[in-house]
Scaffold this active site. Sequence first.
Site, mmCIF file in Angstrom:
data_model
loop_
_atom_site.group_PDB
_atom_site.id
_atom_site.type_symbol
_atom_site.label_atom_id
_atom_site.label_comp_id
_atom_site.label_asym_id
_atom_site.label_seq_id
_atom_site.Cartn_x
_atom_site.Cartn_y
_atom_site.Cartn_z
ATOM 1 N N GLU A 148 31.868 32.872 40.885
ATOM 2 C CA GLU A 148 31.592 32.286 39.206
ATOM 3 C C GLU A 148 30.782 30.828 39.725
ATOM 4 O O GLU A 148 31.818 29.876 39.003
ATOM 5 C CB GLU A 148 32.949 31.739 39.224
ATOM 6 N N GLU A 256 35.130 43.605 37.975
ATOM 7 C CA GLU A 256 36.166 43.458 37.859
ATOM 8 C C GLU A 256 36.252 44.236 36.229
ATOM 9 O O GLU A 256 36.654 43.334 35.292
ATOM 10 C CB GLU A 256 35.891 41.963 37.620
#
Length: 337
Positions: A148, A256
Amino acid sequence: MKNQIHFFIALFFTVLLCSCGKSFKYAAKDNGFYSGMAVTVGDIFNPETIKILQNDCSIIVYENSMKWANLRPNKNFWNWNDIDSLVEFAEKNNMRVKWHTLFWHQQNSPFVSSSWTREQAIQMMNEHIETIMSRYKGKIAEYDVVNEMFNEDGSMRQNIWYKTIGADYIELALKKAHQVDPDAKLLLNEFNNEEKGHPKADAMYNLVKNLKERGIPIDGVGMQLHLDARISYSEDAIRQNIQRYEDLGIAVSFSEVDVRIPIENSKAYESAQENIYLMLYKIASEMPNVTSFITWGISDKHSWVPYTFPGTGNALLYDEDFKPKPVYNEILKELKK
């Protein structure tokens, strides 16, 4: 001649029976990708979840135990027990292990400091990589090196490593990781980066393209795919995004995955959820550089979704009683075709 006919008939039905009895993970492998789940420490000791993992997974990853706050809560203590247990479990069950994650802006240890100088931060970054990757060299197949790193507008996230080192912290981490374990696959992982045209997706692609062109070691991109069944996603835009990575020689991990639905009136969204899951598995089966499909958890019982997105849940393929949902069976049916 008759014996030959009988032989081929018997062979046909043998193959058919084997195909029908194929477990989820082998059906996925036949479609060209590893199937996996994020797990907690307790999952690899619980007979109920062990059975699911053995049936469904050829790759596993810890949901939280590899992050700084859990792995190294203070400067002098490393909690290796949980990860050693996962590696041992994976080896025993012929599974790959993915590391999540070396660097992230959340779940850092208290001693990680934004007041470090560039030299101090690089030293700490290198120490972290060296300590982990030398210990598990040859045992961890792939790493989310940075997680991220972008804001929603595609600008670089001002995390602690960016602030202390600068924008080149990513390439420095990749270089060091490759130096320590040249055989490990190195990935950059992000959310909302699945559709070409989204600012974050385009920023990730441009970063990876730049790294690749300059010879920085980078093997793959993780697309988290925490999706919402109330939102319409463009299959074409996802495919175009994956294709441009294929053109660069870069692998893609669906890293994910979960598809959340509103808790109230959830039945109304189950069909939409199923369609999204089927679309993603279809893409993974058809696009050669999609190498893994990992759901973020085993069952709805311990999913992070209700806590992170209040009012939603039921996002995984197993219900709270660890029973496969209809969507699971539909996916398996498609994988076996």
